[in-house]
Design a protein around this motif. Structure first.
Motif, PDB file in Angstrom:
ATOM      1  N   THR A  78      -7.409  59.382  57.723  1.00 56.64           N
ATOM      2  CA  THR A  78      -9.119  59.465  58.434  1.00 56.64           C
ATOM      3  C   THR A  78     -10.017  58.137  58.698  1.00 56.64           C
ATOM      4  OG1 THR A  78     -10.013  60.191  56.684  1.00 56.64           O
ATOM      5  CG2 THR A  78      -9.177  62.108  58.027  1.00 56.64           C
ATOM      6  N   ASN A  79      -9.318  57.357  57.434  1.00 52.75           N
ATOM      7  CA  ASN A  79     -10.335  56.013  58.069  1.00 52.75           C
ATOM      8  C   ASN A  79      -8.992  54.901  58.379  1.00 52.75           C
ATOM      9  OD1 ASN A  79     -12.644  57.022  57.537  1.00 52.75           O
ATOM     10  ND2 ASN A  79     -12.036  56.918  55.269  1.00 52.75           N
ATOM     11  N   VAL A  80      -7.202  54.950  58.467  1.00 52.62           N
ATOM     12  CA  VAL A  80      -7.088  53.940  58.476  1.00 52.62           C
ATOM     13  C   VAL A  80      -7.201  53.569  60.416  1.00 52.62           C
ATOM     14  CG1 VAL A  80      -4.266  52.974  59.344  1.00 52.62           C
ATOM     15  CG2 VAL A  80      -4.932  54.790  57.271  1.00 52.62           C
ATOM     16  N   THR A  81      -7.486  51.984  60.395  1.00 49.54           N
ATOM     17  CA  THR A  81      -7.495  51.654  61.975  1.00 49.54           C
ATOM     18  C   THR A  81      -6.319  50.746  62.243  1.00 49.54           C
ATOM     19  OG1 THR A  81      -8.459  49.669  60.614  1.00 49.54           O
ATOM     20  CG2 THR A  81      -9.999  50.800  61.373  1.00 49.54           C
ATOM     21  N   SER A  82      -5.545  50.403  61.136  1.00 49.76           N
ATOM     22  CA  SER A  82      -3.906  49.436  60.968  1.00 49.76           C
ATOM     23  C   SER A  82      -2.897  50.263  61.190  1.00 49.76           C
ATOM     24  CB  SER A  82      -4.081  48.141  60.930  1.00 49.76           C
ATOM     25  OG  SER A  82      -3.099  47.509  61.542  1.00 49.76           O
ATOM     26  N   ALA A  83      -2.233  50.930  62.333  1.00 52.65           N
ATOM     27  CA  ALA A  83      -0.605  51.865  61.220  1.00 52.65           C
ATOM     28  C   ALA A  83       0.564  51.831  62.403  1.00 52.65           C
ATOM     29  CB  ALA A  83      -1.374  53.415  61.358  1.00 52.65           C
ATOM     30  N   SER A  84       0.023  50.393  62.714  1.00 48.21           N
ATOM     31  CA  SER A  84       1.373  49.603  63.336  1.00 48.21           C
ATOM     32  C   SER A  84       2.693  49.338  62.694  1.00 48.21           C
ATOM     33  CB  SER A  84       0.950  47.877  63.659  1.00 48.21           C
ATOM     34  OG  SER A  84      -0.096  48.086  64.801  1.00 48.21           O
ATOM     35  N   ASN A  85       4.079  49.913  63.012  1.00 51.09           N
ATOM     36  CA  ASN A  85       4.940  49.727  63.033  1.00 51.09           C
ATOM     37  C   ASN A  85       5.073  50.892  61.095  1.00 51.09           C
ATOM     38  OD1 ASN A  85       6.423  48.624  64.392  1.00 51.09           O
ATOM     39  ND2 ASN A  85       5.253  46.543  63.374  1.00 51.09           N
ATOM     40  N   ALA A  86       4.269  51.320  60.909  1.00 47.04           N
ATOM     41  CA  ALA A  86       4.069  52.755  59.036  1.00 47.04           C
ATOM     42  C   ALA A  86       5.784  53.613  59.041  1.00 47.04           C
ATOM     43  CB  ALA A  86       2.869  53.602  60.077  1.00 47.04           C
ATOM     44  N   PHE A  87       6.656  53.844  60.079  1.00 47.08           N
ATOM     45  CA  PHE A  87       7.696  54.534  59.620  1.00 47.08           C
ATOM     46  C   PHE A  87       8.643  53.830  60.671  1.00 47.08           C
ATOM     47  CE2 PHE A  87       4.090  57.475  58.487  1.00 47.08           C
ATOM     48  CZ  PHE A  87       4.817  57.139  57.380  1.00 47.08           C
ATOM     49  N   PHE A  88       8.300  52.841  60.744  1.00 47.73           N
ATOM     50  CA  PHE A  88       9.532  52.118  61.501  1.00 47.73           C
ATOM     51  C   PHE A  88      10.763  52.102  60.812  1.00 47.73           C
ATOM     52  CE2 PHE A  88      11.660  48.018  63.383  1.00 47.73           C
ATOM     53  CZ  PHE A  88      11.242  47.880  64.701  1.00 47.73           C
ATOM     54  N   ASN A  89      11.998  52.066  62.211  1.00 47.41           N
ATOM     55  CA  ASN A  89      13.700  52.454  61.823  1.00 47.41           C
ATOM     56  C   ASN A  89      13.581  53.347  59.989  1.00 47.41           C
ATOM     57  OD1 ASN A  89      14.651  50.431  63.298  1.00 47.41           O
ATOM     58  ND2 ASN A  89      14.216  48.974  61.952  1.00 47.41           N
ATOM     59  N   CYS A  90      12.330  54.470  60.192  1.00 51.81           N
ATOM     60  CA  CYS A  90      12.982  55.664  59.305  1.00 51.81           C
ATOM     61  C   CYS A  90      14.304  56.401  59.561  1.00 51.81           C
ATOM     62  CB  CYS A  90      11.781  55.874  58.473  1.00 51.81           C
ATOM     63  SG  CYS A  90      10.784  54.760  58.157  1.00 51.81           S
ATOM     64  N   SER A  91      15.508  56.007  60.085  1.00 51.54           N
ATOM     65  CA  SER A  91      16.040  56.964  61.118  1.00 51.54           C
ATOM     66  C   SER A  91      16.809  57.791  60.676  1.00 51.54           C
ATOM     67  CB  SER A  91      17.325  55.739  61.471  1.00 51.54           C
ATOM     68  OG  SER A  91      18.267  55.333  60.124  1.00 51.54           O
ATOM     69  N   SER A  92      16.567  58.400  59.290  1.00 49.56           N
ATOM     70  CA  SER A  92      17.306  59.296  58.450  1.00 49.56           C
ATOM     71  C   SER A  92      15.318  60.803  58.586  1.00 49.56           C
ATOM     72  CB  SER A  92      17.074  59.891  57.206  1.00 49.56           C
ATOM     73  OG  SER A  92      19.001  58.705  57.254  1.00 49.56           O
ATOM     74  N   LEU A  93      14.572  60.225  59.471  1.00 46.02           N
ATOM     75  CA  LEU A  93      13.499  60.828  59.277  1.00 46.02           C
ATOM     76  C   LEU A  93      13.381  62.241  60.118  1.00 46.02           C
ATOM     77  CD1 LEU A  93      10.782  60.951  58.009  1.00 46.02           C
ATOM     78  CD2 LEU A  93      10.011  59.286  59.954  1.00 46.02           C
ATOM     79  N   THR A  94      13.368  63.801  59.079  1.00 42.86           N
ATOM     80  CA  THR A  94      13.079  64.889  60.068  1.00 42.86           C
ATOM     81  C   THR A  94      12.427  65.803  59.898  1.00 42.86           C
ATOM     82  OG1 THR A  94      14.966  65.792  57.625  1.00 42.86           O
ATOM     83  CG2 THR A  94      15.946  64.554  60.469  1.00 42.86           C
ATOM     84  N   THR A  95      12.033  65.511  58.668  1.00 33.79           N
ATOM     85  CA  THR A  95      10.626  66.150  58.569  1.00 33.79           C
ATOM     86  C   THR A  95       9.093  65.695  58.394  1.00 33.79           C
ATOM     87  OG1 THR A  95      11.529  68.001  56.939  1.00 33.79           O
ATOM     88  CG2 THR A  95       9.248  68.355  57.115  1.00 33.79           C
ATOM     89  N   VAL A  96       8.590  65.702  59.634  1.00 29.14           N
ATOM     90  CA  VAL A  96       7.095  65.007  59.251  1.00 29.14           C
ATOM     91  C   VAL A  96       5.736  66.282  59.724  1.00 29.14           C
ATOM     92  CG1 VAL A  96       6.524  63.170  60.979  1.00 29.14           C
ATOM     93  CG2 VAL A  96       8.016  63.129  60.591  1.00 29.14           C
ATOM     94  N   PRO A  97       4.967  65.834  59.448  1.00 32.79           N
ATOM     95  CA  PRO A  97       4.091  66.941  59.281  1.00 32.79           C
ATOM     96  C   PRO A  97       2.561  66.131  61.021  1.00 32.79           C
ATOM     97  CG  PRO A  97       2.816  65.153  57.117  1.00 32.79           C
ATOM     98  CD  PRO A  97       4.188  65.014  58.029  1.00 32.79           C
TER      99      PRO A  97
END
Length: 131
Positions: A78-97
């Motif tokens: 909630t307080n994050v101001t900079s989140a660029s590229n946070a999950f960049f190239n996480c190519s196996s990611l399937t479960t995201v809330p």
């Protein structure tokens, strides 16, 4: 809950290529403000920690290049101001809330390179000059 009292956790586990599980389960990050690059290049990491990131303002590239990351825990950003590229190239990611970044001013490429991710991603008021 453990609180390590660390102000900056930037690049804390950077390049821990064999790390499969996040250490310090249920770690409180109160007093911390930057988690940029925290798990970058942790190629073997399978899921995100259940850390309370509510005080973090910089989450840029926090999980960049975590190729084996398959799921993300519910994260308080909630307080994050900079989140660029946070999950960049996480190519196996399937479960995201559902991820909400109400204070973000930059969240470009947040899921870039995540070919199989499906997420409810809200960035109210986000300005992304490079997106």
């Amino acid at each position: 809950f453990a609180n390590l009292g660390v102000g900056i956790v930037t690049n804390m586990f950077l390049g821990c290529t064999a790390l499969k599980k996040p250490p310090f389960l249920n770690w409180q990050t109160s007093g911390s403000y930057s988690a940029a690059g925290m798990f970058t290049n942790c190629f073997s990491l399978i899921n995100t920690p259940s850390y309370n990131f509510q005080y973090i303002t910089n989450f840029a590239a926090a999980f960049t290049n975590c190729y084996n990351l398959t799921s993300i825990s519910q994260l308080n950003l909630t307080n994050v101001t900079s989140a660029s590229n946070a999950f960049f190239n996480c190519s196996s990611l399937t479960t995201v809330p559902s991820i909400n970044l109400p204070a973000a001013t930059a969240a470009d490429n947040f899921f870039n390179g995540c070919k199989s991710s499906k997420s409810n991603f809200t960035t109210r008021g986000v300005r992304t000059p490079r997106s």
